[in-house]
Scaffold this motif. Sequence first.
Motif, short mmCIF file in Angstrom:
data_model
loop_
_atom_site.label_atom_id
_atom_site.label_comp_id
_atom_site.label_asym_id
_atom_site.label_seq_id
_atom_site.Cartn_x
_atom_site.Cartn_y
_atom_site.Cartn_z
N TYR A 40 0.88 -1.16 0.00
CA TYR A 40 0.00 0.00 0.00
C TYR A 40 0.92 1.22 0.00
N LEU A 41 0.95 1.92 -1.12
CA LEU A 41 1.93 2.99 -1.33
C LEU A 41 1.26 4.35 -1.32
N LEU A 50 -3.30 7.46 -0.35
CA LEU A 50 -3.02 6.19 -0.99
C LEU A 50 -3.00 6.40 -2.50
N ALA A 51 -1.85 6.14 -3.12
CA ALA A 51 -1.68 6.40 -4.55
C ALA A 51 -1.63 5.12 -5.38
N ALA A 52 -1.21 4.00 -4.77
CA ALA A 52 -1.06 2.76 -5.53
C ALA A 52 -1.14 1.56 -4.60
N MET A 53 -1.58 0.44 -5.14
CA MET A 53 -1.57 -0.83 -4.43
C MET A 53 -1.03 -1.89 -5.37
N VAL A 116 7.76 -0.16 3.73
CA VAL A 116 8.30 0.31 2.44
C VAL A 116 8.72 1.76 2.67
N PRO A 117 9.95 1.97 3.15
CA PRO A 117 10.36 3.34 3.46
C PRO A 117 10.58 4.22 2.24
N VAL A 118 10.91 3.59 1.09
CA VAL A 118 11.20 4.34 -0.13
C VAL A 118 10.63 3.59 -1.33
N LEU A 135 6.98 7.67 -3.33
CA LEU A 135 6.01 6.99 -2.50
C LEU A 135 6.68 6.35 -1.28
N ALA A 136 5.89 5.92 -0.33
CA ALA A 136 6.33 5.12 0.81
C ALA A 136 5.09 4.42 1.35
#
Length: 143
Positions: A40-41, A50-53, A116-118, A135-136
């Motif tokens: 979950y980005l 939330l921009a992307a999954m 997902v830090p980066v 994203l993160a």
Amino acid sequence: MKFAFLLLAAQVAAPSSGIDGLPIGALPQQALPARGCAAYLFSTGTTRTLAAMATADPGTLRLSVDGKMIDLPRTGATGNAQLGLNAESVYRLGDIVATVQMTVELRQNLTAGAAVPVATLRLDRDGRDTVVVPLAGLVGCAG
């Protein structure tokens, strides 16, 4: 002439459906996948949403592009995989190509997932400018 100026001003002031003026929009809340894991980005710019999954199985990327939610199938992946998600994955649907690069970190304080830090999302579409979004986020896995 005055009408053209007012029309231009109205177009500039019109709100964009995308995140921070980009063609990529916010996704509504997303559920965990039935099996496997999903990243979950979230956008890290001025607007955080939330921009992307990205799902591991099946390999898909969910985005909102130009106001329309789409699922792009994964067509390639490279790099180390953590929880079924590669360091770099390419997704394609029609003339849209999305490349996601991410660092997945397993952490002791996270169960059934990872951090997902980066991450970055690169969106390429025929005849349009390439867009890269920082994203993160988090990875969540079905129990």
